[in-house]
Write an enzyme that holds these catalytic residues in place. Structure first.
Site, PDB file in Angstrom:
ATOM      1  N   ASP A 193      42.023  32.676  52.312  1.00 32.51           N
ATOM      2  CA  ASP A 193      41.362  32.120  51.138  1.00 32.51           C
ATOM      3  C   ASP A 193      40.179  31.240  51.566  1.00 32.51           C
ATOM      4  O   ASP A 193      40.169  30.705  52.673  1.00 32.51           O
ATOM      5  CB  ASP A 193      42.399  31.286  50.355  1.00 32.51           C
ATOM      6  CG  ASP A 193      42.051  31.222  48.881  1.00 32.51           C
ATOM      7  OD1 ASP A 193      41.073  31.882  48.470  1.00 32.51           O
ATOM      8  OD2 ASP A 193      42.746  30.518  48.149  1.00 32.51           O
ATOM      9  N   ASN A 225      42.326  41.436  42.099  1.00 31.30           N
ATOM     10  CA  ASN A 225      40.926  41.233  42.497  1.00 31.30           C
ATOM     11  C   ASN A 225      39.955  42.195  41.802  1.00 31.30           C
ATOM     12  O   ASN A 225      38.738  41.960  41.812  1.00 31.30           O
ATOM     13  CB  ASN A 225      40.754  41.345  44.021  1.00 31.30           C
ATOM     14  CG  ASN A 225      41.258  40.130  44.776  1.00 31.30           C
ATOM     15  OD1 ASN A 225      41.624  40.204  45.949  1.00 31.30           O
ATOM     16  ND2 ASN A 225      41.295  38.969  44.120  1.00 31.30           N
TER      17      ASN A 225
HETATM   18  C1  FPP Z   1      39.632  35.120  49.327  1.00 36.25           C
HETATM   19  O1  FPP Z   1      38.556  34.213  49.296  1.00 36.25           O
HETATM   20  C2  FPP Z   1      39.217  36.330  50.004  1.00 36.25           C
HETATM   21  C3  FPP Z   1      39.238  37.589  49.468  1.00 36.25           C
HETATM   22  C4  FPP Z   1      39.741  37.896  48.127  1.00 36.25           C
HETATM   23  C5  FPP Z   1      38.714  38.750  50.204  1.00 36.25           C
HETATM   24  C6  FPP Z   1      39.042  38.768  51.643  1.00 36.25           C
HETATM   25  C7  FPP Z   1      38.374  39.901  52.263  1.00 36.25           C
HETATM   26  C8  FPP Z   1      37.686  39.886  53.421  1.00 36.25           C
HETATM   27  C9  FPP Z   1      37.523  38.718  54.308  1.00 36.25           C
HETATM   28  C10 FPP Z   1      37.067  41.120  53.886  1.00 36.25           C
HETATM   29  C11 FPP Z   1      37.975  41.765  54.878  1.00 36.25           C
HETATM   30  C12 FPP Z   1      37.507  43.089  55.132  1.00 36.25           C
HETATM   31  C13 FPP Z   1      38.112  43.988  55.931  1.00 36.25           C
HETATM   32  C14 FPP Z   1      37.488  45.265  56.152  1.00 36.25           C
HETATM   33  C15 FPP Z   1      39.361  43.740  56.612  1.00 36.25           C
HETATM   34  P1  FPP Z   1      37.914  33.808  47.880  1.00 36.25           P
HETATM   35  O2  FPP Z   1      36.784  34.713  47.598  1.00 36.25           O
HETATM   36  O3  FPP Z   1      38.979  33.803  46.835  1.00 36.25           O
HETATM   37  O4  FPP Z   1      37.413  32.363  48.193  1.00 36.25           O
HETATM   38  P2  FPP Z   1      37.294  31.158  47.142  1.00 36.25           P
HETATM   39  O5  FPP Z   1      38.697  30.847  46.670  1.00 36.25           O
HETATM   40  O6  FPP Z   1      36.712  30.059  47.957  1.00 36.25           O
HETATM   41  O7  FPP Z   1      36.397  31.614  46.032  1.00 36.25           O
END
Ligand code: FPP
Length: 232
Positions: free
Chosen positions: A15, A63
């Site tokens: 996260d 998501n």
């Molecule tokens: C949560 O951070 C993250 C995600 C929902 C996506 C995670 C995906 C990746 C890092 C890409 C991985 C790719 C591969 C190919 C393995 P958030 O966006 O919810 O962060 P926030 O809470 O700060 O908004």
């Protein structure tokens, strides 16, 4: 660092990519890109420590509700990873597996996922599991429906149900790490986390480095896992 108790299965809720990007005045997708780079490094560090299964929650069944641009950006990142990085994983003995519903995923990406799974299926050093279009409740429901479709009659046991989970051979997570200060499971490994240990940190995922990993593993090594039994 040497710790004598290493998890067999380490699971990760990465996260904070969005917040990491915002803090730098960057678009959210740049945060996801930085998150992917960190994840690739982490596979190597985790493998070096002898952890056999490493799962990451990269896209949940919820998501899809994010803005279309972000969803498409994430799908492109998954394509990029498979196209450019799977050969490195394979060379290091890693097996790539996907865990989740296969519906809604764009057809070309789905074909790439299947090919990458096939390509790495004989690797035995580490299983790197991408939970993509994954939801714990969806997994339980899908297993129940598959069990019914299979003609199961009479009482259902845990073992009956587990047979129909997405990856029935993967052991339950021993340790689940969540970054960025949120203290919840968010539909990840709902059934399988019944006896998992949890480690939470305020660090945003793209800043989670080797020192943070070792800190989480040290916490895990110090835990007394009782599975409902008495204190040893
Ligand atoms: C949560 O951070 C993250 C995600 C929902 C996506 C995670 C995906 C990746 C890092 C890409 C991985 C790719 C591969 C190919 C393995 P958030 O966006 O919810 O962060 P926030 O809470 O700060 O908004």
């Amino acid at each position: 660092m040497t710790v004598d108790k290493i998890p067999t299965h380490l699971a990760l809720i990465m996260d904070g990519n969005g917040r990491w990007a915002k803090r730098r005045g960057l678009p959210r997708l740049m945060g996801h890109r930085a998150g992917l780079r960190r994840l690739e490094e982490m596979v190597r560090m985790v493998k070096k420590r002898g952890i056999r299964y490493f799962s990451a929650y990269v896209f949940s069944t919820e998501n899809w509700n994010r803005p279309q641009m972000e969803v498409e950006g994430l799908m492109s990142l998954f394509r990029h990873y498979i196209r450019r990085k799977v050969s490195d994983l394979k060379a290091e003995g890693g097996r790539l597996r996907f865990c989740g519903r296969r519906d809604r995923i764009p057809g070309d990406l789905l074909a790439m996922m299947r090919e990458a799974e096939e390509e790495t299926k004989d690797q035995t050093t580490i299983d790197f599991i991408l939970c993509l279009n994954y939801g714990g409740r969806a997994e339980i429901l899908d297993a129940i429906n598959a069990l019914i479709a299979d003609g199961h009659r009479g009482e259902v046991t845990e073992a009956d149900l587990r047979r129909f989970f997405y990856l029935p051979d993967v052991p339950d997570p021993d340790l689940i790490v969540r970054t960025s200060g949120e203290l919840r499971i968010s539909n990840f490994w709902m059934w399988e986390s019944a006896y998992s240990e949890f480690y939470f940190t305020d660090i945003h995922w793209p800043d989670f480095d080797e020192r943070e990993l070792d800190r989480a593993l040290e916490h895990y090594a110090a835990r007394d896992r009782r599975y409902g039994g008495l204190k040893s």
